[in-house]
Design a protein around this motif. Sequence first.
Motif, PDB file in Angstrom:
ATOM      1  N   VAL A  91      12.980 -52.262  31.922  1.00  0.00           N
ATOM      2  CA  VAL A  91      14.028 -53.159  32.418  1.00  0.00           C
ATOM      3  C   VAL A  91      13.633 -53.732  33.776  1.00  0.00           C
ATOM      4  N   SER A  92      13.100 -52.890  34.656  1.00  0.00           N
ATOM      5  CA  SER A  92      12.687 -53.346  35.990  1.00  0.00           C
ATOM      6  C   SER A  92      11.599 -54.411  35.904  1.00  0.00           C
ATOM      7  N   GLU A  93      10.627 -54.205  35.017  1.00  0.00           N
ATOM      8  CA  GLU A  93       9.542 -55.185  34.853  1.00  0.00           C
ATOM      9  C   GLU A  93      10.063 -56.488  34.258  1.00  0.00           C
ATOM     10  N   ILE A  94      10.961 -56.386  33.285  1.00  0.00           N
ATOM     11  CA  ILE A  94      11.530 -57.583  32.656  1.00  0.00           C
ATOM     12  C   ILE A  94      12.316 -58.397  33.692  1.00  0.00           C
ATOM     13  N   GLU A  95      13.042 -57.713  34.553  1.00  0.00           N
ATOM     14  CA  GLU A  95      13.847 -58.411  35.559  1.00  0.00           C
ATOM     15  C   GLU A  95      13.000 -59.215  36.542  1.00  0.00           C
ATOM     16  N   LYS A  96      11.712 -58.900  36.656  1.00  0.00           N
ATOM     17  CA  LYS A  96      10.812 -59.643  37.547  1.00  0.00           C
ATOM     18  C   LYS A  96      10.356 -60.969  36.934  1.00  0.00           C
ATOM     19  N   LEU A  97      10.557 -61.122  35.623  1.00  0.00           N
ATOM     20  CA  LEU A  97      10.087 -62.324  34.932  1.00  0.00           C
ATOM     21  C   LEU A  97      10.992 -63.520  35.216  1.00  0.00           C
ATOM     22  N   ASP A  98      10.440 -64.724  35.054  1.00  0.00           N
ATOM     23  CA  ASP A  98      11.149 -65.977  35.300  1.00  0.00           C
ATOM     24  C   ASP A  98      12.120 -66.259  34.146  1.00  0.00           C
ATOM     25  N   LYS A  99      13.400 -66.275  34.436  1.00  0.00           N
ATOM     26  CA  LYS A  99      14.414 -66.492  33.392  1.00  0.00           C
ATOM     27  C   LYS A  99      14.399 -67.926  32.853  1.00  0.00           C
ATOM     28  N   ASN A 100      13.680 -68.837  33.517  1.00  0.00           N
ATOM     29  CA  ASN A 100      13.597 -70.224  33.061  1.00  0.00           C
ATOM     30  C   ASN A 100      12.515 -70.437  32.002  1.00  0.00           C
ATOM     31  N   LYS A 101      11.732 -69.405  31.742  1.00  0.00           N
ATOM     32  CA  LYS A 101      10.682 -69.504  30.730  1.00  0.00           C
ATOM     33  C   LYS A 101      11.242 -69.117  29.359  1.00  0.00           C
ATOM     34  N   ASN A 102      10.462 -69.388  28.319  1.00  0.00           N
ATOM     35  CA  ASN A 102      10.825 -69.029  26.949  1.00  0.00           C
ATOM     36  C   ASN A 102       9.895 -67.905  26.505  1.00  0.00           C
ATOM     37  N   TYR A 103      10.464 -66.810  26.047  1.00  0.00           N
ATOM     38  CA  TYR A 103       9.680 -65.613  25.748  1.00  0.00           C
ATOM     39  C   TYR A 103       9.530 -65.390  24.249  1.00  0.00           C
ATOM     40  N   TYR A 104       8.282 -65.245  23.843  1.00  0.00           N
ATOM     41  CA  TYR A 104       7.911 -64.983  22.451  1.00  0.00           C
ATOM     42  C   TYR A 104       7.484 -63.523  22.405  1.00  0.00           C
ATOM     43  N   VAL A 105       8.335 -62.701  21.817  1.00  0.00           N
ATOM     44  CA  VAL A 105       8.218 -61.251  21.933  1.00  0.00           C
ATOM     45  C   VAL A 105       7.765 -60.647  20.609  1.00  0.00           C
ATOM     46  N   TYR A 106       6.813 -59.700  20.693  1.00  0.00           N
ATOM     47  CA  TYR A 106       6.358 -59.020  19.478  1.00  0.00           C
ATOM     48  C   TYR A 106       6.059 -57.558  19.734  1.00  0.00           C
ATOM     49  N   CYS A 107       6.048 -56.793  18.640  1.00  0.00           N
ATOM     50  CA  CYS A 107       5.669 -55.381  18.669  1.00  0.00           C
ATOM     51  C   CYS A 107       4.869 -55.111  17.401  1.00  0.00           C
ATOM     52  N   ARG A 108       4.873 -53.886  16.925  1.00  0.00           N
ATOM     53  CA  ARG A 108       4.106 -53.546  15.733  1.00  0.00           C
ATOM     54  C   ARG A 108       4.743 -54.124  14.467  1.00  0.00           C
ATOM     55  N   SER A 109       6.081 -53.970  14.333  1.00  0.00           N
ATOM     56  CA  SER A 109       6.734 -54.376  13.086  1.00  0.00           C
ATOM     57  C   SER A 109       7.883 -55.368  13.254  1.00  0.00           C
ATOM     58  N   GLY A 110       8.323 -55.607  14.479  1.00  0.00           N
ATOM     59  CA  GLY A 110       9.435 -56.519  14.722  1.00  0.00           C
ATOM     60  C   GLY A 110      10.715 -55.825  15.151  1.00  0.00           C
ATOM     61  N   ASN A 111      10.770 -54.498  15.051  1.00  0.00           N
ATOM     62  CA  ASN A 111      11.989 -53.769  15.425  1.00  0.00           C
ATOM     63  C   ASN A 111      12.155 -53.653  16.943  1.00  0.00           C
ATOM     64  N   ARG A 112      11.139 -53.111  17.615  1.00  0.00           N
ATOM     65  CA  ARG A 112      11.230 -52.953  19.075  1.00  0.00           C
ATOM     66  C   ARG A 112      11.326 -54.296  19.780  1.00  0.00           C
ATOM     67  N   SER A 113      10.614 -55.301  19.258  1.00  0.00           N
ATOM     68  CA  SER A 113      10.683 -56.621  19.893  1.00  0.00           C
ATOM     69  C   SER A 113      12.080 -57.212  19.739  1.00  0.00           C
ATOM     70  N   GLY A 114      12.751 -56.920  18.626  1.00  0.00           N
ATOM     71  CA  GLY A 114      14.136 -57.346  18.466  1.00  0.00           C
ATOM     72  C   GLY A 114      15.030 -56.692  19.502  1.00  0.00           C
ATOM     73  N   GLN A 115      14.812 -55.389  19.726  1.00  0.00           N
ATOM     74  CA  GLN A 115      15.569 -54.670  20.760  1.00  0.00           C
ATOM     75  C   GLN A 115      15.275 -55.270  22.135  1.00  0.00           C
ATOM     76  N   ALA A 116      14.004 -55.566  22.389  1.00  0.00           N
ATOM     77  CA  ALA A 116      13.615 -56.141  23.682  1.00  0.00           C
ATOM     78  C   ALA A 116      14.305 -57.483  23.897  1.00  0.00           C
ATOM     79  N   CYS A 117      14.378 -58.309  22.856  1.00  0.00           N
ATOM     80  CA  CYS A 117      15.048 -59.609  22.975  1.00  0.00           C
ATOM     81  C   CYS A 117      16.527 -59.430  23.315  1.00  0.00           C
ATOM     82  N   LYS A 118      17.167 -58.450  22.692  1.00  0.00           N
ATOM     83  CA  LYS A 118      18.581 -58.190  22.984  1.00  0.00           C
ATOM     84  C   LYS A 118      18.767 -57.753  24.437  1.00  0.00           C
TER      85      LYS A 118
END
Length: 102
Positions: free
Chosen positions: A50-77
């Motif tokens: 969470v701390s690392e994500i909060e450092k990212l630019d909220k004006n960008k568009n993030y394309y998120v992936y993991c091994r199967s799509g489950n964790r990346s879905g959680q990350a997007c939420k």
Amino acid sequence: MEDLTQDEWVEQLENDGKAVILDVRTDAEVAEGMIPNAIHIDIYRGQDFVSEIEKLDKNKNYYVYCRSGNRSGQACKIMNQLGFENAYNLIGGMLQWEGDIE
């Protein structure tokens, strides 16, 4: 958050001047290869994630992936809850990825 197929993800990514690729897998998974130009932040790091994500630019568009799509879905939420408007989950993750790997 939006779930995208690999074709949708790649097409949207290629036409997005504000795109950032985010890999949320473990270090061991990343050692097997990752999508070129991706930023790696392991979702299993809990509050550090969470701390690392909060450092990212909220004006960008993030394309998120993991091994199967489950964790990346959680990350997007999580990202949406933190105020990121554009987080796109790669359905199927690396298990179904057919593009380049570095």
